[in-house]
Design an enzyme around this catalytic site. Structure first.
Site, mmCIF file in Angstrom:
data_model
loop_
_atom_site.group_PDB
_atom_site.id
_atom_site.type_symbol
_atom_site.label_atom_id
_atom_site.label_comp_id
_atom_site.label_asym_id
_atom_site.label_seq_id
_atom_site.Cartn_x
_atom_site.Cartn_y
_atom_site.Cartn_z
ATOM 1 C CD GLU A 97 -2.890 -1.099 2.393
ATOM 2 O OE1 GLU A 97 -4.091 -1.425 2.211
ATOM 3 O OE2 GLU A 97 -2.426 -0.787 3.512
ATOM 4 C CB CYS A 110 3.369 7.499 2.809
ATOM 5 S SG CYS A 110 4.010 6.371 4.062
ATOM 6 C CB CYS A 117 7.731 -4.781 8.532
ATOM 7 S SG CYS A 117 9.138 -3.912 9.261
ATOM 8 C CB CYS A 121 7.096 -1.859 15.838
ATOM 9 S SG CYS A 121 8.787 -1.458 15.310
ATOM 10 C CB CYS A 124 3.701 -1.176 13.331
ATOM 11 S SG CYS A 124 3.708 -0.955 11.543
ATOM 12 C CB CYS A 334 1.243 6.890 11.653
ATOM 13 S SG CYS A 334 2.792 6.286 12.335
#
Length: 344
Positions: A97, A110, A117, A121, A124, A334
């Site tokens: 995305e 962005c 990933c 974290c 996230c 975010c």
């Protein structure tokens, strides 16, 4: 399977044409057609002979991958679902995305650099997806190449899915294409690359002039380790010590991203420790609201606490802002990007 031309450097394009028996200058012509004209087919490269276009077409394709889905937020933010190039025939479809954020005279894209990933974290959604592969430079550039509002872009931030320093070769190649005279010819000051902090950060700092954004979120080692496994490998104090070796007093900017969680990292003790950690470093801090994700028992801090943090840091010489949330209603804000449910 034809190889894509998007994401190739001038040097690579020149090697391609010379290997096919074409004049060396043809590599520069192709670069202009790609990054200047954004052609979608080799046939559109009209200053290259028909015979040479045919040679190219037998082994290469432009590599444009149009978005599969577009979502528009109430605030004008747009989220795009892009396919990722397949390494081999028969590979399953994968997606990433990208988020387009218009804001008065500015328009920021962005971009993502990985499918999922590895950093995991706590806060996230991309980290919850896990790691499913790194993008090529072509996959990264395609997010710009195929963007409907491409001509309006003023800035690019590598803050989408993935850790840029974990895919540094492709990220560096993409930023070269964006900043080179034969590419997009952007100033590196229009590009910000984020990182949680990894050993690859030094190479990026040495070899790039783009802005740097460090995902800090707390100055306390034990807390950061609890939220961000990368803290075990490269503690935030070591990241900051590395950054002290570089000059951020000119046009190159250093920022620290700080998601503010209620009752976790929003106290005056955290403000004092942040000042102590960053003292003497030319930088800014961006305070960010937390956007709730499933199975995570954290809540965003309230406005008054965020303002108190901002005012304390600013009063102690660290320019601090509270970032406006954009695109939350389409899960574009975010920490909310994920294509876990789209992988086949």
């Amino acid at each position: 399977m034809l190889e894509s031309l998007i994401g190739k450097s001038l040097e690579e394009l020149t090697e391609i044409v010379t290997s096919l028996g074409m004049p060396k200058f043809t590599g520069g012509q192709i670069a202009k057609w790609l990054y200047g004209a954004h052609v979608t087919s080799i046939e559109e490269m009209t200053n290259i002979s028909k015979a040479n276009r045919q040679k190219l077409s037998e082994r290469y394709t432009i590599g444009v991958m149009p978005y599969k889905e577009e979502l528009t937020s109430r605030d004008g933010t747009k989220k795009y679902l892009f396919p990722v190039s397949k390494k081999e025939e028969g590979d399953r479809e994968k997606y990433i995305e990208s988020v387009y954020i218009p804001d008065k005279e500015r328009a920021t894209l962005c971009v993502s650099c990985q499918v999922g990933c590895k950093m995991n974290c706590l806060f996230c959604q991309t980290g919850k997806q896990g790691y499913e592969g790194s993008l090529t430079a072509g996959d990264i550039i395609n997010q710009i190449y195929s963007l409907p509002d491409r001509e309006k872009l003023t800035n690019i931030v590598f803050m989408g899915q993935g850790e840029p320093m974990d895919n540094l070769d492709a990220v560096m190649k993409a930023t070269e294409i964006l900043t080179a005279e034969w590419g997009y010819a952007w100033s590196p000051r229009r590009i910000t690359v984020s990182s949680v902090g990894t050993p690859n950060l030094k190479r990026f700092l040495d070899d790039s002039e783009c802005h740097v954004a460090i995902s800090m979120h707390t100055p306390i080692h034990e807390q950061r380790e609890q939220m961000m496994p990368a803290e075990k490998m490269f503690p935030i104090k070591d990241v900051v010590e590395l950054l002290r070796n570089y000059d951020f007093s000119g046009q190159r900017r250093l920022s620290f991203e700080y998601i503010v969680f209620d009752g976790f990292n929003d106290s005056m003790m955290h403000a004092r420790e942040t000042v102590k950690l960053l003292q003497g470093l030319e930088c800014r801090v961006n305070l960010i609201r937390f956007h709730q994700i499933p199975d995570v028992d954290l809540k965003t801090s309230d406005e008054k606490k965020m303002e108190r943090l901002r005012d304390y840091l600013t009063a102690h010489g660290i320019f601090t802002t509270i970032r406006a949330s954009r695109g939350q209603d389409i899960f574009a804000a975010c920490g909310l990007l994920s294509t876990k449910d789209r992988q086949k």
